[in-house]
Write a protein that holds these residues in place. Structure first.
Motif, PDB file in Angstrom:
ATOM      1  N   LEU A 102       0.753  -0.990   0.110  1.00 44.49           N
ATOM      2  CA  LEU A 102      -0.079   0.231  -0.135  1.00 44.49           C
ATOM      3  C   LEU A 102       0.920   1.532  -0.065  1.00 44.49           C
ATOM      4  CD1 LEU A 102      -2.808  -0.652   2.427  1.00 44.49           C
ATOM      5  CD2 LEU A 102      -3.224  -0.962  -0.213  1.00 44.49           C
ATOM      6  N   ILE A 103       2.213   1.407   0.524  1.00 42.33           N
ATOM      7  CA  ILE A 103       2.917   2.266   0.542  1.00 42.33           C
ATOM      8  C   ILE A 103       3.170   2.391  -0.754  1.00 42.33           C
ATOM      9  CG2 ILE A 103       5.391   3.220   2.032  1.00 42.33           C
ATOM     10  CD1 ILE A 103       4.251   1.896   4.249  1.00 42.33           C
ATOM     11  N   GLN A 110       2.565   1.337  -3.956  1.00 48.81           N
ATOM     12  CA  GLN A 110       1.162   2.188  -4.747  1.00 48.81           C
ATOM     13  C   GLN A 110       1.074   3.639  -4.245  1.00 48.81           C
ATOM     14  OE1 GLN A 110      -2.016  -0.627  -3.659  1.00 48.81           O
ATOM     15  NE2 GLN A 110      -1.480  -1.723  -4.827  1.00 48.81           N
ATOM     16  N   ARG A 111       1.143   4.420  -2.967  1.00 47.85           N
ATOM     17  CA  ARG A 111       1.381   5.061  -2.424  1.00 47.85           C
ATOM     18  C   ARG A 111       1.695   5.887  -3.153  1.00 47.85           C
ATOM     19  NH1 ARG A 111      -4.258   7.538  -1.514  1.00 47.85           N
ATOM     20  NH2 ARG A 111      -5.204   6.436   0.229  1.00 47.85           N
TER      21      ARG A 111
END
Length: 197
Positions: free
Chosen positions: A166-167, A169-170
């Motif tokens: 998730l990080i 992708q951010r």
């Protein structure tokens, strides 16, 4: 976000919620039941900065440069289990601490490099370092119920990988941030290696 990643995050969150009530029992002095073994195993990857950073980095690297995105985290978790079983059984794995430090250095460089590699190479890199991380966890948790602690450790590790994805992708499109994070991780690994010499 892909369906597989969403499912992984949901399963990890459920595992976290299931283990939460037992965390108070995970301190020394309590009986080592299967439930406390599960909680101790789950929390173990979250308590050491080197392990925490490496497992998050695998997820970030996967989001940025590894395809399929789940390959390196899966390889890491599987080989983490092998290393942990070696540690639980008292098998001496040489150079554990230097290899953990090297994993931070290499993962940092891979993050800063931001280029993909063949899937077999990506799985091999994750697998090699995972054995040493697992061996460290297993030897530190010797005396804990093996199978429940192993299950908890794998759930905690999968949660960290999912958070790393998730990080990552951010960070998409923010090259300076990816390179800065990679450089910081490589610097952390280098300083740990120097401290071991």
């Amino acid at each position: 976000m892909t369906q597989k990643i969403q499912t992984l995050i949901k399963l990890s969150t459920c595992a976290l919620m299931a283990a939460a009530p037992t965390w108070a029992l995970a301190h020394t002095g309590h009986d080592h039941s299967a439930l406390t073994g599960l909680a101790e195993g789950f929390l173990h990857p979250l308590t050491g900065l080197d392990h925490l950073a490496a497992m998050l980095a695998v997820g970030v690297w996967s989001a940025i440069a590894v395809r399929p995105i789940w390959l390196a985290p899966l390889a890491f978790v599987l080989m983490l289990a092998l290393g942990a079983l070696l540690g639980f059984s008292g098998v001496h794995v040489p150079a554990v601490e230097p290899m953990i430090a090297a994993s931070l250095l290499v993962m940092g460089l891979l993050l800063a490099w931001r280029r993909g590699m063949p899937w077999a190479a990506a799985a091999a890199v994750a697998s090699v370092f995972a054995v040493f991380h697992g061996a460290a966890h297993g030897s530190e948790m010797a005396g804990t119920p093996t199978w429940s602690a192993l299950a908890g450790m794998l759930m905690g590790s999968a949660l960290l990988h999912g958070a790393g994805v998730l990080i990552g992708q951010r960070m998409a499109g923010r090259v300076w941030l990816q390179r800065s994070a990679g450089g910081a991780l490589a610097l952390m690994g280098s300083s740990l290696l120097v401290g071991l010499v």
